[in-house]
Design an enzyme around this catalytic site. Structure first.
Site, PDB file in Angstrom:
ATOM      1  N   LYS A 129       0.706  -1.451   0.022  1.00  0.00           N
ATOM      2  CA  LYS A 129      -0.093   0.025  -0.040  1.00  0.00           C
ATOM      3  C   LYS A 129       0.753   1.191   0.162  1.00  0.00           C
ATOM      4  O   LYS A 129       0.314   2.370  -0.491  1.00  0.00           O
ATOM      5  CB  LYS A 129      -0.942   0.060   1.257  1.00  0.00           C
TER       6      LYS A 129
HETATM    7  C1  LIG Z   1      -4.344  -4.702   0.811  1.00  0.00           C
HETATM    8  C2  LIG Z   1      -3.683  -5.804   0.806  1.00  0.00           C
HETATM    9  C3  LIG Z   1      -4.017  -6.994  -0.170  1.00  0.00           C
HETATM   10  C4  LIG Z   1      -5.146  -6.708  -1.107  1.00  0.00           C
HETATM   11  O1  LIG Z   1      -5.097  -5.822  -1.888  1.00  0.00           O
HETATM   12  P1  LIG Z   1      -6.299  -5.367  -2.866  1.00  0.00           P
HETATM   13  O2  LIG Z   1      -6.205  -3.889  -2.856  1.00  0.00           O
HETATM   14  O3  LIG Z   1      -7.388  -5.863  -2.383  1.00  0.00           O
HETATM   15  O4  LIG Z   1      -5.870  -6.016  -4.189  1.00  0.00           O
HETATM   16  C5  LIG Z   1      -3.184  -8.131  -0.268  1.00  0.00           C
HETATM   17  N1  LIG Z   1      -2.065  -8.213   0.735  1.00  0.00           N
HETATM   18  C6  LIG Z   1      -1.962  -7.173   1.472  1.00  0.00           C
HETATM   19  C7  LIG Z   1      -0.751  -7.505   2.647  1.00  0.00           C
HETATM   20  C8  LIG Z   1      -2.636  -6.044   1.597  1.00  0.00           C
HETATM   21  O5  LIG Z   1      -2.375  -5.226   2.598  1.00  0.00           O
END
Ligand SMILES: *Cc1c(COP(=O)(O)O)cnc(C)c1O
Length: 468
Positions: free
Chosen positions: A112
């Protein structure tokens, strides 16, 4: 570049307004009016460029004339300077034809950060230009919250309020949200699930009076700039493995359909992607949808990969809009059915979706098995989210194209789960050594929209008053 809503009943907006708005006023999600396409020559020219410079080329067409190339370049360089690997998103080979794309070298150890750090620079730039301030409201299944707080803490133009499901995020995830001392940071534990938190965020956006009173802005992956910021690493990884000459396949751990949608966007922009695999844990609504043609919600099951414990994949709406040839009326029907009956049928979109994606769901045993095997055979540790991606790559990616598994978090972010699986707790990086001792600060609120709105309003007014 203008943006339109997937529900067809909100006026088109430019990049800056979409950046600040998050969700469209008709409840839909924004998508660009047209897809920019990069030529093979342009894609080829990314070889040897820095991550920040590729990100500029990929994001600039979405920004249009709203921000200059020089300003965007400065923002990208600032955003990615905070990563602890010179490549920003390094590739590690784990098999003859399989690589892991490590997206977790940012401040909060999850992918993120890649988009959020850039988003914060973009927002700050636009708010400064307009002399405006906003309240950012976000729901988190664990990682978005920390990334948003880390990116916006201390900002004079932003209050950041993050809702997380009480007891359903890891200690490290929670502490990343609750230990920052900045007055503009407000972490809120909700007595509910992530889907509840996300529904509250949507409800607050759809309460237009409230939305205008507090100057609401969103940084969940419903915010288009988040998706745009994620497209860059598909290009970086594919070019490193031979694109555009050679197509590359990706397996993507996803829950909210954000990260995988960024891969779909990369493909629409001209990146030759052979296969795109949706990787989920036992909360397998997306693989089930692909298999049965019916999108059908079930109860959320808590797993070792909590950031994917999701049953409502917000960004899927963007894909449905595209798959239907941008039929906003159909999308309104589908979302209405989802609201009323917790399901809808893909109908003719089923075949379209099978051409665009493959999918696999990993059981908790699959996840543990892959983590132990990669550790034993390659002395390489992956976290449980990434492990879902490896399972999907092994099961559904075929052919000669090099395979890239997106590694969405560092194993250090999930020490309890990793200890249970491997018998060992991965250490946090030195820079986060204080995290487990720092004092926590957050409030717990009932699973109730009125209570949450009241809380947000009180906080925002307080901070506005404080600052005169
Ligand atoms: C947010 C997240 C995901 C999933 O991301 P999407 O936006 O739903 O595709 C997968 N792995 C981790 C570690 C995350 O923080």
């Amino acid at each position: 570049m203008n943006y339109i809503s997937t529900r067809g009943e909100a006026p088109p907006l430019g990049f800056e307004d979409v950046l600040l708005a998050g969700l469209a006023r008709d409840g839909g999600l924004f998508v660009p009016e047209t897809w920019p396409v990069l030529s093979p020559e342009t894609i080829g020219s990314f070889a040897g460029k820095s991550f920040a410079d590729v990100a500029v080329e990929v994001v600039l067409p979405f920004v249009g004339s709203a921000i200059s190339r020089a300003d965007l370049t400065q923002m990208a360089r600032d955003a990615y300077a905070r990563f602890d690997d010179a490549d920003v998103t390094p590739l590690t080979q784990i098999d003859e034809n399989r690589w892991v794309l490590e997206l977790f070298h940012g401040p909060t150890l999850a992918f993120k950060d890649v988009a959020m750090q850039l988003l914060a620079c973009l927002m700050d730039h636009v708010l400064a230009k307009r002399g405006q301030r906003v309240t950012i409201i976000g729901a988190t299944s664990g990682d978005t919250g920390g990334a948003a707080i880390e990116a916006f803490r201390g900002s004079r133009r932003v209050d950041v309020v993050i809702l997380f499901p009480e007891g359903l995020v890891s200690d490290v995830q929670r502490r990343m949200m609750t230990t920052p001392k900045d007055a503009n940071v407000h972490a809120v534990a909700v007595r509910g699930t992530f889907d509840d938190c996300q529904a509250f965020v949507k409800a607050m956006f759809n309460d237009h009076a409230f939305r205008d009173r507090v100057g609401l802005s969103g940084v969940n992956s419903i915010n288009w700039a988040r998706i745009a910021g994620q497209v860059a690493y598909y290009f970086v990884a594919a070019v490193a493995l031979g694109a555009p000459r050679r197509p590359v396949s990706f397996a993507v751990p996803t829950g909210n359909f954000g990260d995988i949608f960024a891969g779909y966007v990369a493909k629409r922009m001209g990146l030759p992607i052979a296969q795109l695999a949706i990787a989920s844990n036992v909360n397998d609504i997306l693989p089930r949808t692909l298999a049965t043609g019916a999108y059908e919600m079930r109860d959320v099951i808590a797993t070792a990969s909590p950031s994917m414990d999701i049953q409502i994949s917000s960004n899927f709406e963007r894909y449905l809009f595209e798959a239907s040839g941008r039929d906003a009326e159909l999308i309104r029907d589908m979302m209405g059915s989802l609201r009323e009956t917790h399901r809808f049928e893909l109908g003719p979109l089923e075949d379209v979706m099978r051409k665009d994606f493959v999918a696999a769901a990993a059981s908790e045993d699959d996840v543990a098995g892959v983590i132990r095997r990669l550790k034993a055979e390659h002395d390489y540790l992956v976290d449980p989210h990434t492990a879902c991606g490896v399972v999907a790559a092994e099961r559904v990616l075929k052919g000669e194209a090099p395979q890239v598994v997106l590694s969405t978090a560092s194993p250090a972010k999930f020490p309890d789960a990793m200890q249970e699986i491997t018998g060992k707790r991965p250490a946090l990086p030195e820079r986060l050594a204080g995290l487990l001792a720092d004092k926590e600060r957050f409030e717990t609120i009932d699973n109730d929209l009125v209570a949450i709105e009241r809380h947000v309003e009180a906080r925002t007014h307080a901070t506005i008053k404080e600052r005169g």
